[in-house]
Design a protein around this motif. Structure first.
Motif, PDB file in Angstrom:
ATOM      1  N   LYS A 185       0.784  -1.307   0.048  1.00  0.00           N
ATOM      2  CA  LYS A 185      -0.073  -0.140  -0.184  1.00  0.00           C
ATOM      3  C   LYS A 185       0.707   1.199   0.021  1.00  0.00           C
ATOM      4  O   LYS A 185       0.413   2.402  -0.259  1.00  0.00           O
ATOM      5  N   LEU A 186       2.190   1.391   0.381  1.00  0.00           N
ATOM      6  CA  LEU A 186       3.205   2.152   0.410  1.00  0.00           C
ATOM      7  C   LEU A 186       3.339   2.755  -1.017  1.00  0.00           C
ATOM      8  O   LEU A 186       3.637   2.049  -1.964  1.00  0.00           O
ATOM      9  N   THR A 187       3.217   4.157  -1.265  1.00  0.00           N
ATOM     10  CA  THR A 187       3.512   4.974  -2.521  1.00  0.00           C
ATOM     11  C   THR A 187       5.084   5.450  -2.133  1.00  0.00           C
ATOM     12  O   THR A 187       5.055   6.257  -1.184  1.00  0.00           O
ATOM     13  N   PRO A 188       6.012   5.207  -2.913  1.00  0.00           N
ATOM     14  CA  PRO A 188       7.253   5.560  -2.988  1.00  0.00           C
ATOM     15  C   PRO A 188       7.306   7.256  -3.021  1.00  0.00           C
ATOM     16  O   PRO A 188       6.690   7.881  -3.635  1.00  0.00           O
ATOM     17  N   SER A 189       7.925   7.910  -2.151  1.00  0.00           N
ATOM     18  CA  SER A 189       8.115   9.139  -1.889  1.00  0.00           C
ATOM     19  C   SER A 189       9.351   9.735  -1.367  1.00  0.00           C
ATOM     20  O   SER A 189      10.182   8.952  -0.645  1.00  0.00           O
ATOM     21  N   MET A 190       9.813  10.924  -1.368  1.00  0.00           N
ATOM     22  CA  MET A 190      11.255  11.415  -1.014  1.00  0.00           C
ATOM     23  C   MET A 190      11.192  11.317   0.349  1.00  0.00           C
ATOM     24  O   MET A 190      12.185  10.589   1.149  1.00  0.00           O
ATOM     25  N   SER A 191      10.105  11.421   1.268  1.00  0.00           N
ATOM     26  CA  SER A 191      10.173  11.471   2.725  1.00  0.00           C
ATOM     27  C   SER A 191      10.466   9.817   3.123  1.00  0.00           C
ATOM     28  O   SER A 191      11.066   9.423   4.045  1.00  0.00           O
ATOM     29  N   LEU A 192       9.569   8.886   2.241  1.00  0.00           N
ATOM     30  CA  LEU A 192       9.538   7.697   2.472  1.00  0.00           C
ATOM     31  C   LEU A 192      10.890   7.002   2.426  1.00  0.00           C
ATOM     32  O   LEU A 192      11.587   6.314   3.249  1.00  0.00           O
ATOM     33  N   ILE A 193      11.713   7.331   1.277  1.00  0.00           N
ATOM     34  CA  ILE A 193      13.045   6.903   0.799  1.00  0.00           C
ATOM     35  C   ILE A 193      14.087   7.361   1.765  1.00  0.00           C
ATOM     36  O   ILE A 193      14.828   6.723   2.193  1.00  0.00           O
TER      37      ILE A 193
ATOM     38  N   ALA B 233      11.558  -2.890   1.293  1.00  0.00           N
ATOM     39  CA  ALA B 233      12.570  -1.565   1.390  1.00  0.00           C
ATOM     40  C   ALA B 233      13.017  -1.323  -0.041  1.00  0.00           C
ATOM     41  O   ALA B 233      13.039  -0.323  -0.418  1.00  0.00           O
ATOM     42  N   LYS B 234      13.906  -2.228  -0.471  1.00  0.00           N
ATOM     43  CA  LYS B 234      14.682  -2.336  -1.628  1.00  0.00           C
ATOM     44  C   LYS B 234      13.817  -2.192  -2.816  1.00  0.00           C
ATOM     45  O   LYS B 234      14.059  -1.435  -3.794  1.00  0.00           O
ATOM     46  N   ALA B 235      12.661  -2.800  -2.756  1.00  0.00           N
ATOM     47  CA  ALA B 235      11.610  -2.717  -4.025  1.00  0.00           C
ATOM     48  C   ALA B 235      11.145  -1.169  -4.033  1.00  0.00           C
ATOM     49  O   ALA B 235      10.758  -0.682  -5.193  1.00  0.00           O
ATOM     50  N   LEU B 236      10.654  -0.707  -2.719  1.00  0.00           N
ATOM     51  CA  LEU B 236      10.314   0.673  -3.052  1.00  0.00           C
ATOM     52  C   LEU B 236      11.308   1.676  -3.120  1.00  0.00           C
ATOM     53  O   LEU B 236      11.258   2.508  -3.878  1.00  0.00           O
ATOM     54  N   ILE B 237      12.471   1.481  -2.800  1.00  0.00           N
ATOM     55  CA  ILE B 237      13.515   2.480  -3.349  1.00  0.00           C
ATOM     56  C   ILE B 237      13.801   2.320  -4.595  1.00  0.00           C
ATOM     57  O   ILE B 237      14.017   3.375  -5.419  1.00  0.00           O
TER      58      ILE B 237
END
Length: 453
Positions: A188-196, A214-218
């Motif tokens: 459900k997470l959408t990558p963003s600068m804050s999340l990264i 985490a790696k997939a989101l980055i």
């Protein structure tokens, strides 16, 4: 004497519409400043206004996402797009125009309440995803693509910086490690600068499924930003046409206007045809010489946004012909990341955010990479707040600049979008003739393409 009734659309109607707008905006302000303190009179009046407009009551409920409202009432999507752009026309009679403004106030209130009333306490993955979606509708109302303002927040403050700051606060309030360990929630997470930023800070504490997610989101975020920056690089046209190189005889280079002009003498009035005996092509080759690009990135905690963008940008330029790219990251130690410069994902995984700044250490690693000064550009990304060694770093920068190297200092930006540069360095770099680049990353793209192509 009895009062003369107001004609439809007259002053009474105008005043009524103004009052209805005020009710909606008063309620909005009350909910923004104290979400827990509902004002019954304002709530009841707002419900009556929305109902009278034929709009759904869900517009007043901040727990209902804009997506949900639009799914139930698809016609509202058109009204929300560009809602906050300047010069929104309101046509028709005064009464109709007044009601349109009340309707607009109701929709604006929904967007502002959902985006800016973020509450307190812990945040779930679903709540973050819903906020990101609502923020996307807010950006669409401003005439932008969803996520555009937040992606640009690193270029400076403004509204994008505010949105990025809100998003960063929501991410910090998440139990991120638990979310990442659950594939269903992580999805459900959408990558963003804050999340990264949070993922890069916490990656050493992750393992197994959580680390893989985490790696997939980055990777997703890197790919998205890379696509945007790659387009900017391709669209930035600089460099001098090389007239000594014959034009390529391909259709896309055909100069149709010049071909027609040069062959006008072959026009046949009888046949009503132009006979072409010679084609003319545009010269598109640009002067290129092998160039070396040395990118030095401060990996201290305040540099995340700039580091992510510039690392990706370095990988894009590394893919250009005749450009030799070197990448160095530093805090109190320097790390040569050149072997991975083509893969910004791998570079980011090898960085360690935080710590102090020791620029002279990085300069000692970077200077031996300068072989032909006049054919070298050095990009230095930092806030220039040094570890008690400001003068030694500036002396090194001055020496590099005097040798003929094109030195480009890039100031840091944080997740809130505010510009941070040591004023001592800012003034001295300006006096040196190498002012710190700030603002949109397109400025850096232009500077690099101007030198490298």
């Amino acid at each position: 004497m009895s009062a003369t009734p107001e004609a439809p659309g007259g002053g009474a109607q105008v005043n009524a519409d103004a009052n209805r707008r005020q009710v909606l905006y008063w309620r909005l302000l009350a909910r923004l400043f104290d979400p827990a303190d509902e004002q019954p009179s304002l709530e009841a009046a707002s419900v009556a206004v929305v109902d009278d407009l034929g709009l759904p009551a869900a517009l007043l409920d901040p727990s209902v996402s804009v997506d949900t409202v639009v799914q139930r009432f698809p016609g509202l999507a058109t009204e929300l797009d560009g809602l906050l752009t300047p010069d929104q026309p309101v046509d028709g009679e005064p009464a109709a125009a007044g009601e349109a403004e009340v309707r607009r106030a109701a929709l604006v209130s929904k967007l502002l309440l959902n985006v800016f009333a973020t509450g307190g306490g812990s945040v779930s993955a679903s709540q973050l995803a819903r906020w990101q979606s609502d923020a996307g509708w807010f950006e669409r109302a401003l005439g932008c693509e969803p996520g555009e303002l937040r992606r640009q927040a690193g270029a400076g403050g403004g509204l994008g910086g505010v949105l990025a700051g809100l998003e960063g606060d929501l991410v910090r309030r998440m139990h991120l490690r638990e979310v990442l360990a659950d594939p269903r929630l992580a999805a459900k997470l959408t990558p963003s600068m804050s999340l990264i930023e949070q993922l890069l800070r916490d990656k050493s504490n992750l393992s197994g499924v959580a680390l893989a997610n985490a790696k997939a989101l980055i990777r997703r975020y890197v790919d998205e930003v890379a696509e945007v920056l790659r387009t900017q690089v391709e669209q930035t046209s600089v460099g001098t046409i090389d007239r000594s190189v014959p034009p390529k005889r391909v259709f896309r280079n055909l100069d149709l206007d010049r071909t027609i002009w040069k062959n006008l003498t072959n026009w046949s009035p009888e046949d009503q045809r132009l006979y072409v005996d010679k084609l003319y092509y545009r010269q598109t080759a640009r002067r290129t010489t092998p160039a070396r690009l040395i990118v030095v990135v401060d990996q201290s905690g305040s540099m995340v946004d700039s580091m992510v963008n510039c690392t990706i940008l370095a990988s894009i330029f590394a893919g250009l012909p005749k450009v030799d790219v070197h990448l160095i990251a530093y805090d109190t130690r320097a790390l040569d990341l050149t072997p991975w410069v083509h893969d910004p994902f791998e570079v980011l995984l090898r960085t360690k955010l935080g710590g102090g700044n020791d620029g002279p250490v990085a300069m000692a690693m970077a200077r031996p990479k300068i072989v032909e000064p006049r054919n070298t550009v050095m990009v230095w990304i930092s806030d220039f707040y040094e570890f008690n060694r400001s003068q030694p770093l500036f002396d090194g920068i001055e020496a590099v600049h005097r040798s003929g190297v094109k030195f480009i200092p890039v100031g840091s930006v944080n997740s809130s979008g505010s510009q941070i540069v040591n004023p001592w360095f800012r003034q001295r770099l300006k006096d040196l003739g190498t002012p710190v680049i700030s603002g949109h990353i397109r400025k850096l793209v232009f500077e690099l393409k101007n030198f490298l192509t």
